[in-house]
Scaffold this motif. Sequence first.
Motif, short mmCIF file in Angstrom:
data_model
loop_
_atom_site.label_atom_id
_atom_site.label_comp_id
_atom_site.label_asym_id
_atom_site.label_seq_id
_atom_site.Cartn_x
_atom_site.Cartn_y
_atom_site.Cartn_z
N ILE A 52 36.17 -10.02 -18.56
CA ILE A 52 36.54 -10.30 -17.17
C ILE A 52 35.83 -9.30 -16.26
N TYR A 53 35.16 -9.81 -15.24
CA TYR A 53 34.32 -9.00 -14.35
C TYR A 53 34.90 -9.00 -12.94
N ASN A 54 34.86 -7.85 -12.31
CA ASN A 54 35.12 -7.77 -10.87
C ASN A 54 33.76 -7.78 -10.17
N GLU A 55 33.41 -8.92 -9.59
CA GLU A 55 32.11 -9.06 -8.94
C GLU A 55 32.17 -8.74 -7.45
N GLY A 56 33.34 -8.27 -7.01
CA GLY A 56 33.49 -7.98 -5.59
C GLY A 56 32.97 -6.60 -5.21
N GLN A 57 33.02 -6.32 -3.92
CA GLN A 57 32.55 -5.04 -3.38
C GLN A 57 33.65 -3.98 -3.39
N ASN A 58 34.89 -4.41 -3.67
CA ASN A 58 36.02 -3.49 -3.61
C ASN A 58 36.79 -3.49 -4.93
N ALA A 59 37.54 -2.43 -5.13
CA ALA A 59 38.44 -2.37 -6.29
C ALA A 59 39.47 -3.49 -6.18
N TRP A 60 39.89 -3.99 -7.31
CA TRP A 60 40.87 -5.09 -7.33
C TRP A 60 42.09 -4.64 -8.14
N ALA A 61 43.29 -4.98 -7.69
CA ALA A 61 44.53 -4.68 -8.41
C ALA A 61 45.45 -5.89 -8.32
N GLY A 62 46.02 -6.26 -9.44
CA GLY A 62 46.93 -7.40 -9.47
C GLY A 62 47.26 -7.78 -10.91
N VAL A 63 47.57 -9.03 -11.12
CA VAL A 63 47.88 -9.54 -12.46
C VAL A 63 46.94 -10.70 -12.75
N ILE A 64 46.29 -10.65 -13.90
CA ILE A 64 45.38 -11.70 -14.33
C ILE A 64 46.08 -12.51 -15.42
N HIS A 65 46.05 -13.82 -15.29
CA HIS A 65 46.83 -14.72 -16.14
C HIS A 65 45.89 -15.63 -16.92
N VAL A 66 45.99 -15.60 -18.26
CA VAL A 66 45.21 -16.47 -19.14
C VAL A 66 46.17 -17.43 -19.81
N GLU A 67 45.98 -18.73 -19.63
CA GLU A 67 46.89 -19.72 -20.20
C GLU A 67 46.19 -20.64 -21.17
N MET A 68 46.96 -21.07 -22.17
CA MET A 68 46.47 -22.02 -23.17
C MET A 68 47.28 -23.31 -23.02
N PRO A 69 46.65 -24.43 -22.66
CA PRO A 69 47.39 -25.67 -22.40
C PRO A 69 47.42 -26.60 -23.60
N LEU A 70 48.31 -27.58 -23.52
CA LEU A 70 48.28 -28.71 -24.45
C LEU A 70 48.72 -29.94 -23.70
N ASP A 71 48.43 -31.10 -24.29
CA ASP A 71 48.91 -32.36 -23.71
C ASP A 71 50.37 -32.51 -24.10
#
Length: 664
Positions: A52-71
């Motif tokens: 995961i890359y921060n491509e912005g010009q500023n520092a980033w802080a928060g929560v990153i969410h990775v989900e796995m779906p199904l039908d």
Amino acid sequence: MEEKMDLIFTARSRVQDNVEYTALNKHALKADVKVTSGHGSAEDPWQADIQIYNEGQNAWAGVIHVEMPLDKQNPRFFLPAFMYGRNRGEAPQNVPNEFPRLREGKRSRPSSPWWMVRSDRLSHPAALIYDEGRIVGLSASPYWINTGNQKQQWYPEMEGNFVQYGGFTCSIEKGTVGYTLGYENAPLLFIKSRLVHERAALGENCFELAAGESVGLTLELYNYESESELGINPALETIYKRYHEKPREGSDIQTTVTDLSNAIYEYAWLPEDRHYSTFVYEDAAETSGYRYNKIISISWTNGMTIAAPMLMAALRLDNEPMRQQALSCITNIIENAMNPESGLPYDAYQDGIWSVKGWWFDGMRTPGHSSYLVAQAMFYILKSYDYEKRIRNVRHDDWLAYVKPILDRLECTKNTDGEYPTILSERTGAGLEYDAFSGVWCLAAKAYYCWLTHDESSLEELRRSEAHYYNTYVQHMECYGAPLDADKAVDSEGILAYIKAVRFLHALTGDELYLDHMRDAISYEFSFKFCYNSPIKIPPLSTLGWSSSGGSVTSVANPHIHPMSSNLVDELLYYVGQREDNYVRKRMMDTIGWGCQTYNRYDQEFGYGKKGWMSERFCHSEGLVTEKYADGTPASTWFCLMPWASGSIIEGLVGDYWDYARPV
């Protein structure tokens, strides 16, 4: 990876005005995924390496969410020790005790169509779904450490300083399970069943990335066929092998038994009541220096769940005064507790009066005798009979004569499914309320009685009841309705009785089916049992190096670690004596090791009490803490001696395992 297995990435920034998770590009973040190995099976999951890359010009802080779906069709979610199926989200929820429930549609406390939770609320770092013959899910490291200047996921044997927890998620509306960098407890945080907090603002729970910085993480991904919800257990075995840590070194077995039993004998006995106190506190203001909260019952936190282990310890340690104390408690229950109208013993005792109005009474839907307490008391009277006979060759035939008509009475109360009631009439002994796993103690006690007396006349009825409990509860990994204070939340307590029941059914019949069912039930209990040592941050547990590994979470409503499952050691030993099973054997040793390190091995080790004292409540997660030190700072355990808790450890160590472990 198949297209339907594509991962979904979203994020929430600390500085945004709302609580929504949006696509990574809205945050100047980007994710790359590469599957490097595996087949998606329970034993060999796909390994997905993510950057995961921060491509912005500023520092980033928060929560990153990775989900796995199904039908999704009819999904049931499993986040071990937190979510089982839907945590009975389908059932009425207007009850005094709240716990997280999954329910489709609009959020209605305590139900929600989605949940986010910090990783240390889970016994295993995994989130899985069973749906229409398939298991889908993911696993990932529960927290992050700093190895030098690099932040990365923790795995056993890695060295580094703790940085922060991750989190796990589930959503019935989207049909996903997920993992988070950073975490949220949302939409609610359950401290305990009657203390619930709303979602907090993002703060120290945020994951941070400097401008231009990237971070790597690994997810193990599962997608395989399964006939039932039991299919999650092979994945949990794989996860156990990946993340397992042993408990810290504790006392040896004989020392542990001696310390715990001596403390109960010396500090908890109430001679005027011929019972043990449920709580013992140090209190310098009292003349004696100790204060007692009696709340006496015939079992479950008191009575036979203390007296039987104490008797067994006394027999093993050849301590006659301790034996006489335990015999006094047992005799008092047998001679005085009976309700002649119902033919069942009263559950509770206070101020010289026996009744069904124990400390749990005002939380019940229906007043009456509890099959949990009545049958559990009978089971432990039988166990006391068994050990007096086998070690001292003393026969208490009057105990058998007392137990038999009570068990016969309980047999008459089963419904047409073969299920025993959870509540019985105080007036007639008739079954009043069902739909609960607590009645399985009746099955355990009856099976034990039949084994002890070589009586097979009830075998077909026992088989019928066992099949009902297995098919209705165990097979679906959703056992509820054992502890009386949890409003039929999914729990780990009831399964202990079921495991004891099928152990004796196998001993009676030799039928391999009962070993199969025993293994499934053991796996269910293991799903509540921590596989690693959570990095606790609140004293006294944090300062001791205390281990969560080997300890089991009580229920989804009371989600602290407690010692009741330590009484299963003999059943685990029985199972591995019938079938070589290294996984069960290792988790048995975790259970033993956990118990030998979870009490005061010397005065004040846990910040209170005398040598041999222990409580029932161990808060592995800060999100459970309610106790405070005198200065108002939080504490991660209760400051009291609770003999039933010690008794659970004792029982597991002084049964068959005592003979097995001692050198010839």
